[in-house]
Design a protein around this motif. Sequence first.
Motif, PDB file in Angstrom:
ATOM      1  N   MET A 276       0.826  -1.204   0.000  1.00 29.61           N
ATOM      2  CA  MET A 276       0.000   0.000   0.000  1.00 29.61           C
ATOM      3  C   MET A 276       0.863   1.258   0.000  1.00 29.61           C
ATOM      4  SD  MET A 276      -3.187  -0.441  -0.368  1.00 29.61           S
ATOM      5  CE  MET A 276      -3.739   1.191   0.091  1.00 29.61           C
ATOM      6  N   ILE A 277       1.988   1.215   0.707  1.00 31.25           N
ATOM      7  CA  ILE A 277       2.877   2.377   0.734  1.00 31.25           C
ATOM      8  C   ILE A 277       3.465   2.607  -0.654  1.00 31.25           C
ATOM      9  CG2 ILE A 277       4.943   3.366   1.804  1.00 31.25           C
ATOM     10  CD1 ILE A 277       4.377   1.535   4.221  1.00 31.25           C
ATOM     11  N   ASP A 278       3.850   1.524  -1.326  1.00 29.88           N
ATOM     12  CA  ASP A 278       4.380   1.653  -2.686  1.00 29.88           C
ATOM     13  C   ASP A 278       3.335   2.252  -3.625  1.00 29.88           C
ATOM     14  OD1 ASP A 278       6.841   0.605  -2.004  1.00 29.88           O
ATOM     15  OD2 ASP A 278       6.277  -1.450  -2.485  1.00 29.88           O
ATOM     16  N   ARG A 279       2.078   1.830  -3.486  1.00 27.08           N
ATOM     17  CA  ARG A 279       1.032   2.381  -4.344  1.00 27.08           C
ATOM     18  C   ARG A 279       0.830   3.871  -4.083  1.00 27.08           C
ATOM     19  NH1 ARG A 279      -3.761  -2.122  -5.239  1.00 27.08           N
ATOM     20  NH2 ARG A 279      -2.381  -3.871  -5.752  1.00 27.08           N
ATOM     21  N   PHE A 280       0.970   4.275  -2.830  1.00 28.97           N
ATOM     22  CA  PHE A 280       0.821   5.689  -2.490  1.00 28.97           C
ATOM     23  C   PHE A 280       1.993   6.507  -3.024  1.00 28.97           C
ATOM     24  CE2 PHE A 280       1.464   9.358   0.244  1.00 28.97           C
ATOM     25  CZ  PHE A 280       0.191   9.891   0.353  1.00 28.97           C
ATOM     26  N   THR A 281       3.214   5.980  -2.862  1.00 26.94           N
ATOM     27  CA  THR A 281       4.390   6.761  -3.243  1.00 26.94           C
ATOM     28  C   THR A 281       4.738   6.627  -4.722  1.00 26.94           C
ATOM     29  OG1 THR A 281       5.855   4.925  -2.598  1.00 26.94           O
ATOM     30  CG2 THR A 281       5.378   6.609  -0.929  1.00 26.94           C
ATOM     31  N   ASP A 282       4.628   5.412  -5.273  1.00 30.18           N
ATOM     32  CA  ASP A 282       5.076   5.162  -6.643  1.00 30.18           C
ATOM     33  C   ASP A 282       3.931   5.075  -7.653  1.00 30.18           C
ATOM     34  OD1 ASP A 282       7.477   4.953  -5.367  1.00 30.18           O
ATOM     35  OD2 ASP A 282       7.706   2.799  -5.654  1.00 30.18           O
ATOM     36  N   GLY A 283       2.723   4.794  -7.168  1.00 26.45           N
ATOM     37  CA  GLY A 283       1.604   4.575  -8.072  1.00 26.45           C
ATOM     38  C   GLY A 283       1.394   3.116  -8.422  1.00 26.45           C
ATOM     39  N   PHE A 284       2.268   2.223  -7.939  1.00 27.11           N
ATOM     40  CA  PHE A 284       2.147   0.786  -8.208  1.00 27.11           C
ATOM     41  C   PHE A 284       2.965   0.031  -7.177  1.00 27.11           C
ATOM     42  CE2 PHE A 284       5.816   2.333 -10.507  1.00 27.11           C
ATOM     43  CZ  PHE A 284       6.778   1.361 -10.301  1.00 27.11           C
ATOM     44  N   ASP A 285       2.678  -1.260  -7.048  1.00 27.15           N
ATOM     45  CA  ASP A 285       3.467  -2.107  -6.158  1.00 27.15           C
ATOM     46  C   ASP A 285       4.004  -3.300  -6.935  1.00 27.15           C
ATOM     47  OD1 ASP A 285       1.229  -3.632  -6.530  1.00 27.15           O
ATOM     48  OD2 ASP A 285       0.757  -3.903  -4.423  1.00 27.15           O
TER      49      ASP A 285
END
Length: 431
Positions: A276-285
């Motif tokens: 979820m943090i990756d999706r918030f920061t990068d837009g994808f995981d």
Amino acid sequence: MTSEVLMLNKDAVVIAADSAVTTGRDPHPRYSKAANKIFDVSIHGNVAATIFAAAEIDRVPWELVLKQFRRHGAKCLPLPKLEAYVGALTSFLEENESLFPTSLRASLLKSRVFQAAGFLLRQVEAAFPDFSDSSKTPEERVAAWNAGKAAVALDLAARVYEGSLSATDHQNLVGQSAVLEPELAGILAQTPEYLHADATTLTPLAIECLIKQPNEFLSSTGLVFAGYGADEIFPSFVHLELYGHIGSKLLWREANRYAITHDNDALILPFAQSSMIDRFTDGFDAKLRGIIFQESRAAFDGAIADMMGAGAVIPTELSESVIRERQSSFMSSWQKKNWEANFHPLRRVLNSLSVPEMGHLAESLLVLEELRERVTSPSESVGGPIDVAAITKAEGLLWLKRKHFFDPRLNPRYLSRSRSDYNWFEESGDE
């Protein structure tokens, strides 16, 4: 498992961590929500450490190790650079006979060499199936072993010492082959599929594998130092992977580092479980990236098949080369655009966030990660109280949120003992 977030800008470094820890093994793992993962490792308040992946090193809890390390350095001046604390900790671990007695180190070395031997045997078995095939003659199985060990030896010789150990350490460990070889030979003799392997060759190969490929079969602890050296104006971090003792030496490697400078922007970085943090920061995981990789490959394969079905003649070698190149370009392109749309704007905002805002953002990201874990997974590998610590150059380490397993108001003697640890610093006249 765990989830942690590290943030740095020119004002501060902020670390947030959940409290979940998994103990035991399948089919009956036990989940606890009371683990401490952030530690003040300098009595001067200028450096913190956070751990993930493993809660102990060589059968000793990291909490005990890091608190002993802080006490060990209590009478020392703050070190000039953050990386000096890395050297201080690794030396402390190598030299501490109380935490890691010689008998324990010998037992761990034997266990880890045998783990490496098992890894190599499985490699040979996969590449040369005749080696473990009971339907083959002894001569065929020996020939397969000889071919396999030669291939393994060539592969290991081409590898470099990526961790903390050197060629000298390697040679010192090879000197212990004679001690380990008889027991390994006994294990091989009792394992039918590996009956035709010889311990004389396998033991030194296992030692070499242990110090060149530990990540293939050993568990490790992620440990992140963050803060300021005495001579540093802006914060930085160093991320280590520690595998434990190999004889008298400690096996570890540096995984990452970053320092805020006049030119280097702020940074936000998750550790361990971070979808979820990756999706918030990068837009994808990682899961989304894997899905797009598989589906894009299928689409490219389908396009080639459609053209060939329409009568086009496309050699297999050409189509494979074109697909590989175009898919690589596609993957790079969409990830870059996601970073431009998500990560880079967030990073620019992070440059100007205050310490309370950084702490709130770090905590919120962990809440999102915990929520996702709770509704999508049967495990409880993220959760519990969230600890948040901030370190500034002027104020040192400050806890923005912190759990205790006891009520400090009911433990005045503990508070008195804690204050006494700092008396020498106060009496020196420093503030």
